[in-house]
Design a protein around this motif. Sequence first.
Motif, PDB file in Angstrom:
ATOM      1  N   ALA A  69       0.830  -1.207   0.000  1.00  0.00           N
ATOM      2  CA  ALA A  69       0.000   0.000   0.000  1.00  0.00           C
ATOM      3  C   ALA A  69       0.864   1.257   0.000  1.00  0.00           C
ATOM      4  O   ALA A  69       0.567   2.231  -0.712  1.00  0.00           O
ATOM      5  N   ALA A  70       1.955   1.262   0.762  1.00  0.00           N
ATOM      6  CA  ALA A  70       2.860   2.411   0.784  1.00  0.00           C
ATOM      7  C   ALA A  70       3.566   2.579  -0.558  1.00  0.00           C
ATOM      8  O   ALA A  70       3.711   3.703  -1.067  1.00  0.00           O
ATOM      9  N   LEU A  71       4.003   1.468  -1.150  1.00  0.00           N
ATOM     10  CA  LEU A  71       4.645   1.538  -2.476  1.00  0.00           C
ATOM     11  C   LEU A  71       3.666   2.061  -3.513  1.00  0.00           C
ATOM     12  O   LEU A  71       4.035   2.854  -4.390  1.00  0.00           O
ATOM     13  N   ALA A  72       2.415   1.634  -3.427  1.00  0.00           N
ATOM     14  CA  ALA A  72       1.405   2.109  -4.362  1.00  0.00           C
ATOM     15  C   ALA A  72       1.213   3.618  -4.247  1.00  0.00           C
ATOM     16  O   ALA A  72       1.098   4.324  -5.257  1.00  0.00           O
ATOM     17  N   ALA A  73       1.195   4.133  -3.026  1.00  0.00           N
ATOM     18  CA  ALA A  73       1.045   5.571  -2.825  1.00  0.00           C
ATOM     19  C   ALA A  73       2.211   6.340  -3.437  1.00  0.00           C
ATOM     20  O   ALA A  73       2.015   7.363  -4.115  1.00  0.00           O
ATOM     21  N   LEU A  74       3.423   5.840  -3.247  1.00  0.00           N
ATOM     22  CA  LEU A  74       4.598   6.511  -3.818  1.00  0.00           C
ATOM     23  C   LEU A  74       4.569   6.488  -5.344  1.00  0.00           C
ATOM     24  O   LEU A  74       4.855   7.503  -6.005  1.00  0.00           O
TER      25      LEU A  74
END
Length: 339
Positions: A69-74
């Motif tokens: 989820a964090a990678l997707a946001a970045l």
Amino acid sequence: MEQLLAAHPSSVPEPAPTTPRPRRRVAAWAAGLLVAVPTVVTGCRLLDTDALTPVPQALSFLPWLTVPAALAALLALTARRRLLAAWSVLVLLLTAWFTLPYGPDTTTARGPVVERLRVLAANVEFGEATDALVEAARRERPQLVYVSECDPACVRTLTGALGASLPHRAVVDGEGSTGSVILSAYPLTARPPIPAAMGMPGATALIGGRSVELRLAHPLPPIPRQVGAWQRELGRVADFAGAAHRAGGPVLIAGDFNASQDHAAFRAVLDTGRLHDAARLAGAARTPTWPRELPLPPYVQIDHVLVSDDFRVRGARFLDLRGSDHRAVLTALDLHAGR
């Protein structure tokens, strides 16, 4: 005009650096793919449902889904997709919120302490870790031991080695994973086991002058084509917990639940019976107990000791047993008079 431009090159603004559009499209696609699984799994957690395969299996990984989820946001921010970035951040925040320990951090136990005891719950993996469990029990000296996947040979070994300190037992005989036993330092009155494919023995123990309902939990695992049976068996554990709560006496349910706090079927056991996970009360929520025999360390807590409001928890530890793919759970409890 050309001479003026040549004489004043600084007057022509340089174009701002941009991420090439093909790269942004790739980043956006990657972000969408990365956030898809956390969206579905966190959505089911939000809706309080275990849904269908592969959701129950994926729920075991819920805390780790903060990473995609964090990678997707970045990636969404890199691709300048504001809506996708906002969605990814929302999923990330929800996933992080659900990683917090479930339930209250204390019980409402009242009255003086009538007994101090230790409870050990262990899955010995088809009896392979029986000898290691004997060593742990001799070293830790628990008053109650809940043993899953304990075949008749395992029961004979445990009763022969630990009979002096744990002379009482409740057994469901079975080969392989279907056998289970509760060993006790306190007198036991046999009670019907909870119906299940694998043994879930029960008894009433006289502890500190109080009658305590004991049950070993070992429902089927939520593997594909078995999720319905897993839900039904955990539902029966919840039914017992609810009935025991209405009866009003102390309750101790322990074992390999094949479920974590992220599974709705497990939370129903806690909520229906007003039970508490001892590890949560000891500040050790989410300490992984399974699987131990992979190259990677354990990643999910599926072995639990659940207590009613009659108990306070003094501590919880997790023991590695040679031969088992589970870590054992050892808890130190105080039983109160309740008045």
